[in-house]
Write an enzyme that holds these catalytic residues in place. Sequence first.
Site, PDB file in Angstrom:
ATOM      1  N   SER A   1       0.848  -1.187   0.000  1.00  0.00           N
ATOM      2  CA  SER A   1       0.000   0.000   0.000  1.00  0.00           C
ATOM      3  C   SER A   1       0.888   1.243   0.000  1.00  0.00           C
ATOM      4  O   SER A   1       2.112   1.144  -0.056  1.00  0.00           O
ATOM      5  CB  SER A   1      -0.913  -0.012   1.228  1.00  0.00           C
ATOM      6  OG  SER A   1      -0.140  -0.085   2.417  1.00  0.00           O
TER       7      SER A   1
ATOM      8  N   GLU B   1       0.454  11.660 -10.249  1.00  0.00           N
ATOM      9  CA  GLU B   1      -0.626  11.075 -11.046  1.00  0.00           C
ATOM     10  C   GLU B   1      -1.868  10.917 -10.183  1.00  0.00           C
ATOM     11  O   GLU B   1      -1.768  10.776  -8.954  1.00  0.00           O
ATOM     12  CB  GLU B   1      -0.201   9.707 -11.587  1.00  0.00           C
ATOM     13  CG  GLU B   1       0.030   8.688 -10.480  1.00  0.00           C
ATOM     14  CD  GLU B   1       0.637   7.386 -10.976  1.00  0.00           C
ATOM     15  OE1 GLU B   1      -0.080   6.374 -10.959  1.00  0.00           O
ATOM     16  OE2 GLU B   1       1.811   7.388 -11.371  1.00  0.00           O
TER      17      GLU B   1
ATOM     18  N   LYS C   1      -4.832   9.304  -8.135  1.00  0.00           N
ATOM     19  CA  LYS C   1      -4.988   8.028  -7.429  1.00  0.00           C
ATOM     20  C   LYS C   1      -6.391   7.502  -7.722  1.00  0.00           C
ATOM     21  O   LYS C   1      -7.385   8.028  -7.222  1.00  0.00           O
ATOM     22  CB  LYS C   1      -4.786   8.210  -5.925  1.00  0.00           C
ATOM     23  CG  LYS C   1      -4.851   6.907  -5.145  1.00  0.00           C
ATOM     24  CD  LYS C   1      -4.566   7.135  -3.676  1.00  0.00           C
ATOM     25  CE  LYS C   1      -4.559   5.805  -2.927  1.00  0.00           C
ATOM     26  NZ  LYS C   1      -5.877   5.130  -2.962  1.00  0.00           N
TER      27      LYS C   1
ATOM     28  N   ASP D   1      -9.711   5.362  -7.642  1.00  0.00           N
ATOM     29  CA  ASP D   1     -10.456   4.668  -6.595  1.00  0.00           C
ATOM     30  C   ASP D   1     -11.096   3.426  -7.190  1.00  0.00           C
ATOM     31  O   ASP D   1     -12.238   3.435  -7.646  1.00  0.00           O
ATOM     32  CB  ASP D   1     -11.523   5.599  -6.015  1.00  0.00           C
ATOM     33  CG  ASP D   1     -12.177   5.006  -4.778  1.00  0.00           C
ATOM     34  OD1 ASP D   1     -11.669   3.993  -4.254  1.00  0.00           O
ATOM     35  OD2 ASP D   1     -13.208   5.550  -4.327  1.00  0.00           O
TER      36      ASP D   1
ATOM     37  N   ARG E   1      -4.831  -7.768  -5.202  1.00  0.00           N
ATOM     38  CA  ARG E   1      -3.824  -7.499  -4.173  1.00  0.00           C
ATOM     39  C   ARG E   1      -3.888  -8.518  -3.046  1.00  0.00           C
ATOM     40  O   ARG E   1      -2.868  -8.966  -2.530  1.00  0.00           O
ATOM     41  CB  ARG E   1      -4.030  -6.092  -3.597  1.00  0.00           C
ATOM     42  CG  ARG E   1      -2.983  -5.717  -2.537  1.00  0.00           C
ATOM     43  CD  ARG E   1      -3.435  -4.528  -1.678  1.00  0.00           C
ATOM     44  NE  ARG E   1      -3.707  -3.366  -2.483  1.00  0.00           N
ATOM     45  CZ  ARG E   1      -2.808  -2.469  -2.874  1.00  0.00           C
ATOM     46  NH1 ARG E   1      -1.543  -2.646  -2.542  1.00  0.00           N
ATOM     47  NH2 ARG E   1      -3.155  -1.428  -3.583  1.00  0.00           N
TER      48      ARG E   1
ATOM     49  N   TYR F   1      -0.176   1.629 -13.973  1.00  0.00           N
ATOM     50  CA  TYR F   1       0.638   2.686 -13.372  1.00  0.00           C
ATOM     51  C   TYR F   1       1.922   2.177 -12.724  1.00  0.00           C
ATOM     52  O   TYR F   1       2.729   2.954 -12.229  1.00  0.00           O
ATOM     53  CB  TYR F   1      -0.160   3.476 -12.341  1.00  0.00           C
ATOM     54  CG  TYR F   1      -0.787   2.639 -11.240  1.00  0.00           C
ATOM     55  CD1 TYR F   1      -0.016   2.046 -10.249  1.00  0.00           C
ATOM     56  CD2 TYR F   1      -2.168   2.468 -11.188  1.00  0.00           C
ATOM     57  CE1 TYR F   1      -0.583   1.291  -9.255  1.00  0.00           C
ATOM     58  CE2 TYR F   1      -2.754   1.713 -10.187  1.00  0.00           C
ATOM     59  CZ  TYR F   1      -1.965   1.130  -9.231  1.00  0.00           C
ATOM     60  OH  TYR F   1      -2.535   0.365  -8.245  1.00  0.00           O
TER      61      TYR F   1
ATOM     62  N   LYS G   1       5.703   9.894  -6.799  1.00  0.00           N
ATOM     63  CA  LYS G   1       6.730   8.852  -6.774  1.00  0.00           C
ATOM     64  C   LYS G   1       8.066   9.463  -7.192  1.00  0.00           C
ATOM     65  O   LYS G   1       8.117  10.276  -8.117  1.00  0.00           O
ATOM     66  CB  LYS G   1       6.383   7.718  -7.744  1.00  0.00           C
ATOM     67  CG  LYS G   1       5.067   7.019  -7.448  1.00  0.00           C
ATOM     68  CD  LYS G   1       4.733   5.992  -8.521  1.00  0.00           C
ATOM     69  CE  LYS G   1       3.386   5.341  -8.249  1.00  0.00           C
ATOM     70  NZ  LYS G   1       2.989   4.410  -9.329  1.00  0.00           N
TER      71      LYS G   1
ATOM     72  N   LYS H   1      -3.963  12.709  -0.244  1.00  0.00           N
ATOM     73  CA  LYS H   1      -5.400  12.483  -0.290  1.00  0.00           C
ATOM     74  C   LYS H   1      -6.181  13.791  -0.267  1.00  0.00           C
ATOM     75  O   LYS H   1      -5.729  14.798   0.276  1.00  0.00           O
ATOM     76  CB  LYS H   1      -5.829  11.601   0.896  1.00  0.00           C
ATOM     77  CG  LYS H   1      -5.068  10.284   0.997  1.00  0.00           C
ATOM     78  CD  LYS H   1      -5.206   9.412  -0.231  1.00  0.00           C
ATOM     79  CE  LYS H   1      -6.543   8.730  -0.316  1.00  0.00           C
ATOM     80  NZ  LYS H   1      -6.736   7.681   0.680  1.00  0.00           N
TER      81      LYS H   1
ATOM     82  N   CYS I   1     -15.919   1.556  37.307  1.00  0.00           N
ATOM     83  CA  CYS I   1     -15.907   0.858  36.020  1.00  0.00           C
ATOM     84  C   CYS I   1     -17.309   0.354  35.684  1.00  0.00           C
ATOM     85  O   CYS I   1     -17.937  -0.338  36.501  1.00  0.00           O
ATOM     86  CB  CYS I   1     -14.932  -0.318  36.077  1.00  0.00           C
ATOM     87  SG  CYS I   1     -14.957  -1.362  34.603  1.00  0.00           S
TER      88      CYS I   1
ATOM     89  N   CYS J   1     -17.199  -3.783  35.790  1.00  0.00           N
ATOM     90  CA  CYS J   1     -17.004  -4.615  36.979  1.00  0.00           C
ATOM     91  C   CYS J   1     -17.272  -3.878  38.289  1.00  0.00           C
ATOM     92  O   CYS J   1     -17.252  -4.492  39.356  1.00  0.00           O
ATOM     93  CB  CYS J   1     -15.592  -5.190  37.006  1.00  0.00           C
ATOM     94  SG  CYS J   1     -14.280  -3.958  37.272  1.00  0.00           S
TER      95      CYS J   1
ATOM     96  N   CYS K   1      -9.792   1.656  35.031  1.00  0.00           N
ATOM     97  CA  CYS K   1     -10.351   0.668  35.952  1.00  0.00           C
ATOM     98  C   CYS K   1      -9.233  -0.026  36.710  1.00  0.00           C
ATOM     99  O   CYS K   1      -8.226  -0.445  36.124  1.00  0.00           O
ATOM    100  CB  CYS K   1     -11.171  -0.358  35.166  1.00  0.00           C
ATOM    101  SG  CYS K   1     -11.660  -1.801  36.132  1.00  0.00           S
TER     102      CYS K   1
ATOM    103  N   CYS L   1     -11.833  -7.713  35.866  1.00  0.00           N
ATOM    104  CA  CYS L   1     -12.681  -6.903  34.992  1.00  0.00           C
ATOM    105  C   CYS L   1     -12.894  -7.656  33.690  1.00  0.00           C
ATOM    106  O   CYS L   1     -11.935  -7.891  32.946  1.00  0.00           O
ATOM    107  CB  CYS L   1     -12.035  -5.549  34.717  1.00  0.00           C
ATOM    108  SG  CYS L   1     -13.021  -4.494  33.622  1.00  0.00           S
TER     109      CYS L   1
END
Length: 752
Positions: A94, A128, A130, A132, A151, A238, A302, A326, A431, A434, A449, A455
């Site tokens: 990735s 370039e 990306k 989807d 993949r 790519y 890249k 992104k 908590c 418990c 806790c 717990c």
Amino acid sequence: MKQIEPTDPSGLSQEQAQAEFLQLQAQLSAADQAYHQEDAPFLDDAEYDAIKRRYQALAEAFPALKEAATQLDSVGAPVSSGFGKIQHVVPMLSLGNAFEDGDVADFDRSIRSYLGLSASQPLSFTAEPKIDGLSLSLRYENGVLIQAATRGDGATGENVTANARTIADIPQQLEGAPDVLEIRGEVYMSHEDFAALNARHAERGGKLFANPRNAAAGSLRQLDAEITRVRPLRFFAYSWGDLSTPLAETQAGAIGRLHQLGFQTNPLTKTCNSVAEMIAHYRLIEAQRATLGYDIDGVVYKVDELDLQARLGFRSTTPRWAIAHKFPAELAWTWLEAIDIQVGRTGALSPVARLTPVTVGGVVVSNATLHNEDYIRGRDSKGAVIRGGKDIRIGDWVQIYRAGDVIPKVADVDLTKRPAEAVEFTFPDTCPECGSDAVREEGDAVRRCTGGIICPAQAIEKLKHFVSRKAFDIEGLGAKQLEMFYGDSDLPIRTPVDIYTLADRDAGQFTKLKNRPGWGDQSAANLFAAINEKRNIPLGRVIFALGIRHVGEVAAKDLALHFGSWEELAKALDLARPAALAHRTADLAEEREREQASSEGRRAKIKETRDGALSRLELHLATREAWEDLIGIDGIGATVGLSLSDALANAQERAVINDLVAQLNIAAPAAQSQESPVAGLTVVFTGKLEKMTRDEAKARAESLGAKVSGSVSKKTDILVAGPGAGSKEKKAQELGIRILDEDGWLAEIAST
């Protein structure tokens, strides 16, 4: 609408960060499974990126968490059982993500730092869109397409060769291609084709696809290739994997070669010579996003020169030479219906907002993090005002923020819509699982806790971690089964060792288990066989599976490689315990003094306090050496060392671990390269290296099977000393350790 800037994660306490971190980890694992294997994502890319970036931000702000960041090491999801498997010759990794212009500049700086390039030296990148879609690998031999694979989990993909042959953009034969050519790219569906496909399905009363990405993924992964044939799939090339001969000397040249061979390549790909040019091209593509006719979610940069890509290499799941910039996410408003308190594996109480479901960027959001009680009160972990000091109450009209830096969270409150009956939220001091006291220590942002192993929330979460994919990974024993066994009165599983005594406790050919709903002779036999199979387990997995705070997968592997056996690790921790306690005592004293220090004289007093704390304990030399050896392991340090020491010093936890180890056959780790002249040796780098950066040197040494340490000790085999080596070189001389300069080191490993 004004975007609210996210809180800097470095302002959180360790415990607060840990609680949120574990929540994010579970979300990412479920999302990967849904996206990559089931083609039914419940998060869109923006929301997934938001979660993963927050996850990564926490790991980077808190180094101890980085060792536990298993989701940073994951790629995709295991292949579906409906397809044959194909092993990728070159893993399909990735990409790391950038969300702001500053992240792109940081990417450029990191590349230059790794390669030893100054800011003024030329460095080119390609940029370039990306796409989807769904990643696909195509293998050609002697110009003929012989196989196609998804993949999958990055190492193993699904065999979709028959389906890929039906896609018009994928050539069946190539002229002038290398003898072996593995092309990588993205299968996608255009907006126009997607609308037409859904219209046809609607006419027949069929199921409609949620978006083009789901439609493309579902179409490619049909068991019947004839269904794929009638779906309007397209393909952009790519990248590449396995090659018999290089395509070109640059990324841009290689993309041009792919186009010449008959593949569709993206016309918006451009070579950029600076960060400013990269960001300018990002803005250009972002402006055209709505008119492209297909979905993109960012721009990929890249390093252009392929020789530099080879030098930069890869991290565990991402290349160092590429990053995805992104696009930003969105904001939305909705009602806060409730605030629930969840208890994590470490006992941290984490508040979660339950929302009237709202669509944000095409995804329905019904939950959001509230971090901790300070955040609810309108304060950060240091008491500073956030959100203008507005607290968060049940019944409020709240803004949900999903930008790249955070998971969905309540970012703002509209006080004009606050109901008159809304009251200030009171954070519990017991908590909810418990009933034990929930204590917030001074200086800590998280309430925790104190129930420990009594717990159920903590016990169950520890067990789930124990059987998780990168730990023991026992087939047939997942979260649901553990919850069933935890509450079982006849066959309880309360600690890991209970898993391995389950068969002995179910005497009479599984008579207890097979009579439960959903279980029979075969399923019971399968479970016991799966448990027995995992009695043989690598040491690194055992260490990771114990769920010791701050000890993640990478740290566990480093510890396993260094000590070689559980017995040696346990012996070292026992021996180092007094020094660990002394370190903590000294650190606490230093911290108190540091808060008041305002001059050189005060800093000198700090050192005296620290040295005094150590000397007063009159530690034996062997204890000191054991502690220094432990924290000198590259990537371990004092935080992990103290956590390990504390875990094994806890009588109840040690007893559970000892009982577990007695049930196992623990395998020692193998060196990465048995033929290397430095395999198994401990190497320390110090001073300035001139022919490679420190990161390159470390990565190279580890690839050859060496153990890289950050400090010199009696266990050090080689010290590689550059100019300015200083105290490490002096200590190595005193200990009689072999010392090499950089040229000597390169000569040492030249044969490999």
